[in-house]
Scaffold this active site. Structure first.
Site, PDB file in Angstrom:
ATOM      1  NE  ARG A 145      -0.881  -0.424   4.919  1.00 50.18           N
ATOM      2  CZ  ARG A 145      -1.288   0.136   6.051  1.00 50.18           C
ATOM      3  NH1 ARG A 145      -2.239   1.045   6.051  1.00 50.18           N
ATOM      4  NH2 ARG A 145      -0.774  -0.226   7.195  1.00 50.18           N
ATOM      5  CB  SER A 184      -6.211   2.594   5.732  1.00 46.01           C
ATOM      6  OG  SER A 184      -6.644   2.995   7.013  1.00 46.01           O
ATOM      7  CD  GLU A 188     -17.475   2.143   1.075  1.00 43.61           C
ATOM      8  OE1 GLU A 188     -18.720   2.027   1.067  1.00 43.61           O
ATOM      9  OE2 GLU A 188     -16.827   2.341   2.123  1.00 43.61           O
ATOM     10  CG  HIS A 206      -6.111  -2.781   4.984  1.00 44.16           C
ATOM     11  ND1 HIS A 206      -5.504  -1.734   4.321  1.00 44.16           N
ATOM     12  CD2 HIS A 206      -5.929  -2.525   6.307  1.00 44.16           C
ATOM     13  CE1 HIS A 206      -4.984  -0.888   5.203  1.00 44.16           C
ATOM     14  NE2 HIS A 206      -5.218  -1.348   6.410  1.00 44.16           N
ATOM     15  CG  ASP A 243      -9.280  -4.705  11.391  1.00 44.41           C
ATOM     16  OD1 ASP A 243      -9.123  -4.407  12.586  1.00 44.41           O
ATOM     17  OD2 ASP A 243      -9.150  -3.888  10.463  1.00 44.41           O
TER      18      ASP A 243
END
Lengths: 277, 311
Positions: free
Chosen positions: B8, B34, B55, B105, B113
């Site tokens: 990322r 993130s 989104e 992610h 998570d």
């Protein structure tokens, strides 16, 4: 304004004839929502849209996004009237290889700015067009037509919130409030309560009009273009009648997505003044 | 010990590097910190559009901007890109608008998570969309190189990046990275391991372990899943005669499926698929998840031996 009210009404009448012909010829399609939106489309295209039919991809054109993309016969009829496509092209509606795809499609039809057909998407796309215009420091606007049943899609409200947050004053929505959706009246399917209050609460400039009264349509379009309403997004809530102009289709949920038979077609042509009774 | 970095970060750096192109715009859905688009946002707030936690709207704002001549880069967690799948399908892929979506992610490697955030199906679903290029690079250098190539792609794309750091494999080798071309990292003739993302370095570890047993493995970084590099698959089948795919993704629809689809239509070789066995994950550290899901180097090596035994 170059055109008189009666001239605009005549454009809308001719479009109604083409709408019914298209749906009858294809024996499929969506006449109800096409007939409810057509006075608005006629008024918008004939008096406001900064477009070049001979150069449909002109980069600084106003965008028009028909979010209720199934009501394509209405859009095709006005595109033909404006000269983006020919009246012969209208015969390709729902025909293999035709420019007039079942739902409006930017890859197939000149003058179509958005490939629609799935509800709840056009307002977001229009927001993107408006944001791009602002980055370009262009005066072009994004007009988006949505349906009332469509407002049941949550994504409409994502876009409504975002467009107001970003103060996109070049984004103009016209709501075709025809009160009928696929299965039934909106009131039976999903009550939407106070629609103007909802849009106001989302930070939009709001005006309500009779969507079949050409004088009110002009006032409504003036409202959308008024400088004081260009500091943020605006919506014209146009109260319309599904199937407007054809007696047996008016307020009849059956004609959301059904074609007239030969007898009904003839009656429609009589009612529209195309043939003698 | 090689440098460690997260893919990322390569994405975030690439956006910044691309910012000289005035047509590049960045769209965020409250996860810029993130996905690492935040660097672009700080440098160019005027070309960054916050879409809030929305989104669906974000992707179609991108479509509208792409249709107006801009090159939008939208990012969120891989799992949340799935929420906007139909927007990607109908509003972007269908009209072939060059919106570039990045899902960070991704995979079970994302860790603690837990299963709600561990996308194991993103590569599969986006691979089914006509016009869409699908990528899952393995290190920050290749992520940056691939991202830098996207403005010239002229069609939509989906790229999965990872949250956690993995070994950097391509320092100084940026020029070798090309969309659609797999990279042979190690050559051997007994078995070929075709991997993507975080499992590329695991595959190299597996190859080392296999070498100690006298088994010589080819290792391929198949960073582009669609279009799949069929010519490379043909050549490693020719050389090795047995294949393993390795991905932090459901075995249904991902890299293994892409390779299998090519194999059955073109040639034949036994294929073992290392991947998530059609189950959801749970909270755990990244390395623990690779063991729980049985996709670590150990399992890749086991699969390699099984593939060889099926020759």
């Amino acid at each position: 304004m170059a055109k008189s009210i009666s001239e605009l009404e005549e454009i809308a009448r001719k479009c109604r004839v083409e709408i019914v012909k298209m749906v009858h010829r294809a024996q499929a399609g969506h006449p109800g929502g096409s007939l409810s939106e057509i006075d608005l489309l006629a008024g918008l295209y004939a008096t406001r849209m900064r477009v070049r039919p001979e150069e449909p991809k002109w980069s600084d054109r106003d965008r028009f996004i028909l979010s209720k993309g199934h009501a394509s016969p209405g859009m095709y009829s006005i595109l033909a009237e404006m000269g983006f496509i020919s009246h012969e092209d209208l015969k390709s509606y729902r025909v293999l290889g035709g420019v007039c795809q079942g739902h409006v499609d930017m890859k197939w039809c000149p003058g179509v700015d958005f490939s629609a057909g799935s509800l709840g998407m056009g307002l977001s796309f229009g927001m993107g067009c408006a944001a791009a215009a602002r980055l370009d420091k262009s005066e072009r606007r994004a007009f988006v037509m949505i349906g009332d049943g469509e407002m049941q899609e949550g994504s409409v409200w994502e876009a409504a919130m975002a467009a107001a947050h970003h103060e996109l004053g070049n984004l103009k929505v016209i709501l075709d409030r025809n009160r009928i959706q696929n299965d039934d009246f909106c009131e039976a399917q999903m009550r939407m309560f106070d629609i103007p209050a909802k849009w106001k609460a989302f930070g939009w400039n709001v005006k309500e009009i009779d969507g079949h009264n050409m004088n009110e349509i002009m006032e409504g379009l003036d409202f959308l273009e008024a400088p004081e309403n260009c500091k943020g997004p605006s919506i014209l809530i146009a109260h319309t009648i599904k199937g407007a102009g054809i007696s047996y289709m008016e307020n009849n949920p059956s004609f959301h997505g059904a074609a007239p038979n030969d007898e009904q077609f003839h009656q429609a042509m009589v009612e529209l003044g195309e043939v003698e009774a | 010990m090689s440098r460690m970095a997260a893919t990322r970060d390569g994405y975030g750096q690439a956006l910044l590097d691309l910012s000289g192109n005035e047509k590049v715009v960045v769209l965020e859905a409250d996860l810029g910190k993130s996905t690492k688009s935040l660097h672009f946002r700080k440098a160019h707030p005027e070309r960054t559009i916050s879409c809030g936690i929305g989104e669906q709207n974000m992707l179609l704002v991108g479509a509208g901007m792409a249709a107006s001549g801009y090159i939008p880069f939208a990012s969120t967690f891989a799992i949340f890109t799935e929420r906007a799948f139909e927007q990607m399908r109908n509003g972007i892929a269908r009209p072939n608008l060059a919106v570039h979506l990045c899902g960070s992610h991704g995979g079970t490697h994302t860790g603690t998570d837990g299963s709600s955030a561990q996308s194991i199906e993103d590569l599969a679903i986006f691979r089914t969309l006509p016009n869409v290029v699908v990528m899952h690079p393995c290190d920050d250098v290749s992520t940056r190189a691939l991202t830098m190539q996207l403005p010239a792609l002229g069609k939509p794309s989906y790229m999965r990046t990872a949250r956690n750091k993995t070994p950097v494999l391509y320092d100084g080798r940026e020029n070798e990275i090309q969309i659609g071309k797999g990279i042979t990292l190690k050559e051997g003739s007994d078995v070929a391991i075709v991997a993507c993302g975080v499992l590329v370095s695991e595959s190299l570890k597996a190859a080392e372990a296999l070498a100690e047993e006298g088994i010589n493995a080819t290792v391929v970084d198949m960073h582009t899943l669609k279009p799949i590099d069929g010519a490379l698959i043909d050549s490693i089948v020719e050389r090795c005669g047995a294949l393993v795919t390795a991905e932090d993704h459901n075995v249904i629809g991902g890299l293994g499926s892409a390779v299998a689809e090519h194999l059955v239509a073109n040639t034949f070789a036994p294929l073992e698929m290392v991947g998530v066995q059609d189950r959801f994950g749970e909270s755990g550290q990244a390395d623990e998840m690779l063991e729980v899901m049985q996709i670590s180097a150990h399992y890749i090596a086991l699969a390699a031996k099984k593939a060889i035994s099926r020759k």
